[in-house]
Write a protein that holds these residues in place. Structure first.
Motif, PDB file in Angstrom:
ATOM      1  N   LYS A   1     -45.798  13.188   3.162  1.00  0.00           N
ATOM      2  CA  LYS A   1     -47.315  13.729   2.884  1.00  0.00           C
ATOM      3  C   LYS A   1     -48.005  12.440   3.297  1.00  0.00           C
ATOM      4  N   SER A   2     -49.529  12.571   3.288  1.00  0.00           N
ATOM      5  CA  SER A   2     -50.590  11.673   3.281  1.00  0.00           C
ATOM      6  C   SER A   2     -50.949  11.085   1.927  1.00  0.00           C
ATOM      7  N   TYR A   3     -51.167   9.808   1.956  1.00  0.00           N
ATOM      8  CA  TYR A   3     -51.701   9.245   0.546  1.00  0.00           C
ATOM      9  C   TYR A   3     -52.933   8.388   0.784  1.00  0.00           C
ATOM     10  N   ARG A   4     -53.729   8.454  -0.313  1.00  0.00           N
ATOM     11  CA  ARG A   4     -54.594   7.315   0.096  1.00  0.00           C
ATOM     12  C   ARG A   4     -54.531   6.161  -0.626  1.00  0.00           C
ATOM     13  N   CYS A   5     -54.651   5.047   0.015  1.00  0.00           N
ATOM     14  CA  CYS A   5     -54.134   3.549  -0.577  1.00  0.00           C
ATOM     15  C   CYS A   5     -55.613   3.164  -1.413  1.00  0.00           C
ATOM     16  N   PRO A   6     -55.029   2.776  -2.622  1.00  0.00           N
ATOM     17  CA  PRO A   6     -56.048   2.269  -3.397  1.00  0.00           C
ATOM     18  C   PRO A   6     -56.521   0.958  -3.070  1.00  0.00           C
ATOM     19  N   GLY A   7     -55.944   0.049  -2.488  1.00  0.00           N
ATOM     20  CA  GLY A   7     -56.292  -1.308  -1.960  1.00  0.00           C
ATOM     21  C   GLY A   7     -57.172  -1.353  -0.921  1.00  0.00           C
ATOM     22  N   CYS A   8     -57.100  -0.184   0.040  1.00  0.00           N
ATOM     23  CA  CYS A   8     -58.246  -0.303   1.208  1.00  0.00           C
ATOM     24  C   CYS A   8     -58.824   0.940   1.250  1.00  0.00           C
ATOM     25  N   ASP A   9     -58.307   2.049   0.692  1.00  0.00           N
ATOM     26  CA  ASP A   9     -59.006   3.281   0.653  1.00  0.00           C
ATOM     27  C   ASP A   9     -58.958   4.211   2.021  1.00  0.00           C
ATOM     28  N   GLN A  10     -58.011   3.821   2.704  1.00  0.00           N
ATOM     29  CA  GLN A  10     -57.624   4.300   3.780  1.00  0.00           C
ATOM     30  C   GLN A  10     -56.237   5.242   3.917  1.00  0.00           C
ATOM     31  N   LEU A  11     -56.022   6.339   4.586  1.00  0.00           N
ATOM     32  CA  LEU A  11     -54.944   6.968   4.281  1.00  0.00           C
ATOM     33  C   LEU A  11     -53.756   6.448   4.828  1.00  0.00           C
ATOM     34  N   ILE A  12     -52.647   6.716   4.150  1.00  0.00           N
ATOM     35  CA  ILE A  12     -51.383   6.438   4.685  1.00  0.00           C
ATOM     36  C   ILE A  12     -50.678   7.454   5.217  1.00  0.00           C
ATOM     37  N   PRO A  13     -50.455   7.777   6.455  1.00  0.00           N
ATOM     38  CA  PRO A  13     -50.174   8.721   7.239  1.00  0.00           C
ATOM     39  C   PRO A  13     -48.520   9.145   6.804  1.00  0.00           C
ATOM     40  N   PRO A  14     -47.919  10.357   6.978  1.00  0.00           N
ATOM     41  CA  PRO A  14     -46.715  10.779   6.692  1.00  0.00           C
ATOM     42  C   PRO A  14     -46.082   9.861   7.657  1.00  0.00           C
ATOM     43  N   ALA A  15     -44.457   9.786   7.277  1.00  0.00           N
ATOM     44  CA  ALA A  15     -43.564   8.717   7.996  1.00  0.00           C
ATOM     45  C   ALA A  15     -43.761   7.436   8.125  1.00  0.00           C
ATOM     46  N   THR A  16     -44.822   6.967   7.322  1.00  0.00           N
ATOM     47  CA  THR A  16     -45.290   5.452   7.442  1.00  0.00           C
ATOM     48  C   THR A  16     -44.457   4.750   5.886  1.00  0.00           C
ATOM     49  N   PRO A  17     -43.718   3.905   6.173  1.00  0.00           N
ATOM     50  CA  PRO A  17     -43.177   3.021   4.949  1.00  0.00           C
ATOM     51  C   PRO A  17     -44.194   2.574   4.275  1.00  0.00           C
ATOM     52  N   HIS A  18     -44.029   2.470   2.815  1.00  0.00           N
ATOM     53  CA  HIS A  18     -45.066   1.994   1.836  1.00  0.00           C
ATOM     54  C   HIS A  18     -44.704   1.658   0.810  1.00  0.00           C
ATOM     55  N   ILE A  19     -45.301   1.246  -0.222  1.00  0.00           N
ATOM     56  CA  ILE A  19     -45.139   1.013  -1.863  1.00  0.00           C
ATOM     57  C   ILE A  19     -45.682   2.134  -2.554  1.00  0.00           C
ATOM     58  N   VAL A  20     -44.774   2.544  -3.703  1.00  0.00           N
ATOM     59  CA  VAL A  20     -45.482   3.185  -4.766  1.00  0.00           C
ATOM     60  C   VAL A  20     -45.292   2.329  -6.033  1.00  0.00           C
ATOM     61  N   ALA A  21     -46.427   2.194  -6.738  1.00  0.00           N
ATOM     62  CA  ALA A  21     -46.307   1.108  -7.936  1.00  0.00           C
ATOM     63  C   ALA A  21     -46.884   2.138  -8.993  1.00  0.00           C
ATOM     64  N   TRP A  22     -46.296   1.735 -10.061  1.00  0.00           N
ATOM     65  CA  TRP A  22     -46.934   2.350 -11.575  1.00  0.00           C
ATOM     66  C   TRP A  22     -46.443   1.207 -12.671  1.00  0.00           C
ATOM     67  N   PRO A  23     -47.409   0.971 -13.571  1.00  0.00           N
ATOM     68  CA  PRO A  23     -47.519   0.197 -14.711  1.00  0.00           C
ATOM     69  C   PRO A  23     -46.004   0.431 -15.494  1.00  0.00           C
ATOM     70  N   VAL A  24     -45.330  -0.766 -16.073  1.00  0.00           N
ATOM     71  CA  VAL A  24     -44.287  -0.426 -17.001  1.00  0.00           C
ATOM     72  C   VAL A  24     -44.697  -0.227 -18.100  1.00  0.00           C
ATOM     73  N   GLU A  25     -45.709  -0.521 -18.680  1.00  0.00           N
ATOM     74  CA  GLU A  25     -46.134  -0.013 -20.002  1.00  0.00           C
ATOM     75  C   GLU A  25     -47.887   0.972 -19.666  1.00  0.00           C
ATOM     76  N   PRO A  26     -47.874   1.888 -19.989  1.00  0.00           N
ATOM     77  CA  PRO A  26     -49.054   2.909 -19.227  1.00  0.00           C
ATOM     78  C   PRO A  26     -50.468   2.006 -19.749  1.00  0.00           C
ATOM     79  N   LEU A  27     -51.224   2.110 -18.695  1.00  0.00           N
ATOM     80  CA  LEU A  27     -52.623   1.633 -18.894  1.00  0.00           C
ATOM     81  C   LEU A  27     -53.629   2.246 -19.880  1.00  0.00           C
ATOM     82  N   SER A  28     -53.416   3.675 -19.879  1.00  0.00           N
ATOM     83  CA  SER A  28     -54.166   4.552 -20.543  1.00  0.00           C
ATOM     84  C   SER A  28     -53.527   5.171 -21.964  1.00  0.00           C
ATOM     85  N   PHE A  29     -54.061   5.918 -22.857  1.00  0.00           N
ATOM     86  CA  PHE A  29     -53.479   6.537 -23.979  1.00  0.00           C
ATOM     87  C   PHE A  29     -52.924   7.797 -23.941  1.00  0.00           C
TER      88      PHE A  29
END
Length: 99
Positions: free
Chosen positions: A46-74
């Motif tokens: 799938k395509s995703y929007r990168c929060p770092g540069c606000d550009q699309l990450i096209p399908p078939a592109t290697p990339h990073i998925v990251a999430w906080p160990v401790e949730p930032l919201s309640f």
């Protein structure tokens, strides 16, 4: 010559865990600990929007998925806050201006 680690980021010393489509590790940044998974191009469908540069990450592109160990919201868990990043944007995130 040894490789230097980027400033502001330290690995927690854990070995990466192999997963379908990539490896997962925990990284420590000034804003907390993050679970980081490297996604290969063959598992990215799938395509995703990168929060770092606000550009699309096209399908078939290697990339990073990251999430906080401790949730930032309640509400929800850290997994609810996962985001797909270009690898270079993730590595440079501590050098970007804060919004």
């Amino acid at each position: 010559m040894s490789r230097r680690r980027p400033r502001g980021r330290r690995s927690s010393g854990q070995q990466p865990r192999p997963l379908a489509g990539g490896y997962e590790r925990v990284e420590e940044w000034p804003d907390g600990e993050w679970v980081v998974r490297q996604i290969t191009g063959s598992t990215s469908v799938k395509s995703y929007r990168c929060p770092g540069c606000d550009q699309l990450i096209p399908p078939a592109t290697p990339h990073i998925v990251a999430w906080p160990v401790e949730p930032l919201s309640f509400v929800g868990s850290g997994l609810d806050e996962r985001r797909h990043w270009h690898t270079s944007c993730w590595r440079a995130r501590d050098r970007r201006w804060r919004r």
